[in-house]
Design a protein around this motif. Structure first.
Motif, short mmCIF file in Angstrom:
data_model
loop_
_atom_site.label_atom_id
_atom_site.label_comp_id
_atom_site.label_asym_id
_atom_site.label_seq_id
_atom_site.Cartn_x
_atom_site.Cartn_y
_atom_site.Cartn_z
N HIS B 63 0.61 -1.16 0.04
CA HIS B 63 -0.14 -0.12 0.09
C HIS B 63 0.90 1.27 -0.09
O HIS B 63 0.66 2.22 -0.44
CB HIS B 63 -0.85 -0.10 1.11
N ILE B 99 2.01 -5.67 -5.43
CA ILE B 99 0.51 -5.94 -5.06
C ILE B 99 0.35 -7.26 -4.58
O ILE B 99 0.26 -8.14 -5.20
CB ILE B 99 -0.69 -5.31 -5.87
N ASP B 120 -7.55 -8.01 3.24
CA ASP B 120 -7.86 -7.01 2.14
C ASP B 120 -9.26 -7.34 1.37
O ASP B 120 -9.30 -8.79 1.12
CB ASP B 120 -6.70 -7.17 1.26
N HIS B 122 -10.37 -7.40 -1.56
CA HIS B 122 -10.08 -7.83 -2.90
C HIS B 122 -9.33 -9.24 -2.86
O HIS B 122 -9.01 -9.65 -3.97
CB HIS B 122 -9.36 -7.03 -3.91
N SER B 298 -2.97 -1.11 -10.39
CA SER B 298 -3.81 -1.85 -9.33
C SER B 298 -4.02 -3.22 -9.42
O SER B 298 -3.66 -3.74 -10.61
CB SER B 298 -5.24 -1.24 -9.11
N CYS B 299 -4.61 -3.89 -8.42
CA CYS B 299 -4.87 -5.44 -8.41
C CYS B 299 -5.79 -5.57 -9.41
O CYS B 299 -6.00 -6.87 -9.80
CB CYS B 299 -5.26 -5.99 -6.88
N CYS B 359 0.26 -0.30 -4.85
CA CYS B 359 -1.00 0.17 -4.73
C CYS B 359 -1.12 1.51 -5.50
O CYS B 359 -2.27 1.79 -6.12
CB CYS B 359 -1.87 0.16 -3.68
N CYS B 362 -4.12 4.32 -5.94
CA CYS B 362 -5.65 3.63 -5.89
C CYS B 362 -6.49 3.90 -4.31
O CYS B 362 -7.85 4.25 -4.28
CB CYS B 362 -5.49 2.26 -5.70
N ASN B 381 -10.41 0.03 -8.94
CA ASN B 381 -11.60 -0.85 -8.73
C ASN B 381 -12.94 0.02 -7.99
O ASN B 381 -13.77 -0.35 -7.64
CB ASN B 381 -11.54 -2.21 -8.11
N ARG B 387 -11.55 8.68 -2.54
CA ARG B 387 -10.91 7.62 -2.62
C ARG B 387 -9.38 7.75 -3.15
O ARG B 387 -8.73 7.23 -2.49
CB ARG B 387 -11.58 6.47 -3.61
S1 SF4 Z 1 -7.79 -1.99 -4.52
FE1 SF4 Z 1 -6.17 -0.78 -5.02
S2 SF4 Z 1 -5.38 -0.64 -2.36
FE2 SF4 Z 1 -6.43 -2.21 -2.59
S3 SF4 Z 1 -5.05 -4.02 -3.03
FE3 SF4 Z 1 -6.01 -3.31 -4.92
S4 SF4 Z 1 -4.33 -1.80 -5.67
FE4 SF4 Z 1 -4.04 -2.08 -3.59
#
Ligand code: SF4
Lengths: 194, 429
Positions: B63, B99, B120, B122, B298-299, B359, B362, B381, B387
């Motif tokens: 992060h 990430i 997390d 996600h 990002s992820c 990240c 994000c 996302n 945000r």
């Molecule tokens: S949503 Fe954004 S902050 Fe959360 S793990 Fe994915 S890239 Fe990182």
């Protein structure tokens, strides 16, 4: 809920709409605060800073569907709890928030009957406003699943807490629960079977 | 049984489970990022001393990498010390990983049939590898570090079958945003989602991860794509253990089955407009939106195929003077590959800046924060209020191709408007 009571009393502090996300409850920029008590300072900071200003211990936040959606950040539940909120009543909760709340000993009460249904925002009125109003005095029985609005003298049903969640809340949250289980009774978690 | 039921049954020692049942399941993998520090504090408060199994915990810094403040540096330091003291075997420090949701599968930590929890939201991403993977909070994770088990309510399952073929310039991101728009931000609350059908089975592993990643934004507890040869080909070189395949039973019971046609239902790219992920509109319906910042990473969309398509769009062009393009490879591995293949060279030549794998902006805490009044088109996302920075900024979520096209145009744009068909493709070396 330090006394671990499953009956609460409190005043409705604010009534919010659907999809109150974790960034609204606790902005991402403060995620590096890891002292749970300190998270309270940033509750609703970006969008509804006034809520925290007048929050009295035991106050209740009322919201619509999907309260706490978004990130898994536990600070969202911690900020509410340490700012003094006694409970959140919502039409529904996002699942991680719900679990975080119970784990921290903050009551999360599901009651579509009492909460806002439909979007409520500046540009969109709710399909049905909340039955509870700011300032109402409430008595909540988490196990029986009842919200008694003393001001309006009406009773709304809520989903009775499932036994596992009730056990955690009664203990004051997951940490005291596990402490009691493993430390006070001197058991070794590795010997436990499922 | 559905995939979710099968995995929970196995992990909790039952032959069968069904929706609503509460089970206590053994966790196969417990992942945390910088919030491992919160977990650590709760864990120390409980007081059992040692984590249940240091080989099953993975910690990844993503992060805020590298540390942007003294506060973060101190957090990183505390976690490093804890990792060493507890003998936690899998730790990805600054410059070693990327990430978390990219690093786990890339390094062979994820296999079909596993039960994974992560601090997390996600964490649902790992359903693209046939794992029951879901997000939990920090204190709950401290409980997992203590006991190695966690209670779950068995979710009912929503099955989404996608026929047909995606049109040119339409990606997995458009498909899942379209579905979120249809079902709403709470449309899959508490549920498991199974994506299947010919259009899904043709997708790369990276694209499948986009679906399971964003399924979280409709509330899903877990989401799966099929375990097939494409997936096993990805896993074989990475996973030392023997790989099991897993599939739902033919008579599995679904709460609802949704069928769609990727070609017919998605005529053009879609955009999730501020400030909620389910405010989804076709690009042409959004109107003229000038863009100050474009974020690719990002992820959700920071993988090689995402950088490739962006490089294809910007190749030989310049980013619009009003716009900045921030590119963040999802991991060190993606970074190196993108460098080797020339994508980064192309992107930088067009005027992009490359952030270190992580990240990025994000979640609004690292390199690339928005000012009041600024508009951002992003491959990430979430577009909640504040945000990515100021509460008075605006985030439009889009596919990597649209992000790249918008960076060139200086406003939301269809890649078609930038890349004329006759142009040679960058990847044909
Ligand atoms: S949503 Fe954004 S902050 Fe959360 S793990 Fe994915 S890239 Fe990182």
């Amino acid at each position: 809920m330090p006394d671990g009571s499953l009956k609460l009393r409190g005043r409705v502090r604010a009534v919010l709409g659907d999809n109150i996300d974790t960034d609204i409850i606790y902005p991402g920029r403060y995620l590096n605060i890891t002292d749970r008590e300190k998270t309270a300072e940033h509750l609703f900071e970006l969008v509804y800073p006034e809520i925290r200003a007048g929050l009295q211990p035991g106050d209740v936040i009322v919201a619509g569907r999907n309260f706490g959606c978004g990130s898994s950040r536990e600070q969202a539940a911690a900020a509410l709890k340490f700012a003094g909120a006694g409970a959140v009543i919502a039409a529904s909760f996002a699942r991680i928030f719900f679990r975080n709340a119970i784990n921290l000993g903050l009551a999360a009460v599901v009651s579509p009957e009492a909460a806002v249904v439909g979007h409520a925002s500046a540009c969109q009125p709710a399909a049905r406003p909340a039955m509870l109003a700011a300032g109402d005095e409430l008595e909540i029985d988490l196990v029986a699943g009842e919200i008694h609005d003393l001001t309006q003298d009406r009773i709304f049903p809520s989903a009775p807490l499932d036994p596992r969640a009730a056990e955690l809340l009664a203990a004051g949250g997951l940490i005291p629960y596990l402490k009691r289980k493993y430390i006070d009774q001197r058991r070794n978690p590795c010997l436990d079977t499922v | 049984m559905t995939l979710a039921e099968k995995i929970l049954a196995r992990a909790s020692g039952y032959d069968r489970v069904s929706p609503e049942q509460i089970v206590i399941a053994r966790v196969d993998l417990a992942m945390s990022h910088e919030n491992a520090d919160l977990v650590r504090k709760s864990f120390l408060e409980i007081g059992v001393g040692r984590v249940w199994d240091p080989s099953k915990i993975v910690i990844i810094f993503d992060h805020r990498v590298p540390a942007e403040s003294e506060k973060t540096a101190t957090t990183h330091q505390a976690i490093r010390e804890f990792v060493a003291a507890q003998g936690i075997e899998h730790f990805y420090d600054v410059g070693r990983g990327g990430i978390c949701h990219q690093v786990l599968p890339e390094n062979g930590h994820v296999r079909p049939g596993m039960l994974i929890v992560g601090t997390d939201s996600h964490t649902t991403t790992h359903g693209a590898f046939g794992a029951f993977a879901t997000g939990i909070g920090a204190t709950e994770m401290a409980g997992v570090w203590t006991e190695g088990t966690l209670w779950f309510k068995v979710p009912s399952t929503l099955r989404i079958e996608v026929e047909g073929e995606l049109r040119p310039w339409i990606s997995a991101k458009d498909l899942i945003l379209h579905l979120i728009g249809r079902l709403g931000a709470a449309g899959a609350d508490y549920r498991a989602v199974e994506f299947d059908g010919p259009a899904i089975r043709r997708m790369s592993v990276a694209s499948r991860m986009v679906l399971t990643n964003l399924a979280m934004e409709m509330g899903a507890k877990v989401a799966f794509t099929p375990v097939d040869e494409i997936l096993l080909d990805y896993l074989r070189p990475r996973v030392p253990e023997k790989l099991a395949t897993i599939a739902p039973d033919a008579d599995a019971r679904y709460e609802r089955v949704i069928r769609m046609d990727a070609g017919e239902d998605l005529a053009e790219p879609v955009i999730a407009c501020p400030h909620s992920v389910d405010r989804v509109k076709p690009l042409s319906a959004v109107g003229e939106v000038p863009v100050h910042q474009a974020v690719l990473g990002s992820c959700t969309n920071g993988r090689l195929e995402d950088l490739e398509v962006a490089a294809r769009v910007v190749a030989g062009r310049s980013i619009h003077p009003r716009t900045r393009l921030i590119v963040i490879p999802a991991s060190q591995q993606v970074y190196r590959e993108a460098m080797r293949l020339g994508y980064l060279e192309t992107l930088v030549a067009a005027g992009a800046i490359i952030n270190p794998p992580g990240c990025g902006p994000c979640v609004g805490v690292h390199q690339g924060i928005l000012a009041a009044g600024e508009t951002c088109v992003s491959s990430t996302n979430r577009n909640f209020v504040g945000r990515m920075g100021s509460k008075d900024s605006f985030v439009y979520l889009a596919s990597p191709a649209v992000v790249a096209a918008s960076a060139i145009a200086g406003k939301l744009a269809h890649p078609e408007a930038i890349v004329k068909e006759a142009e040679p493709c960058l990847t044909e070396v």
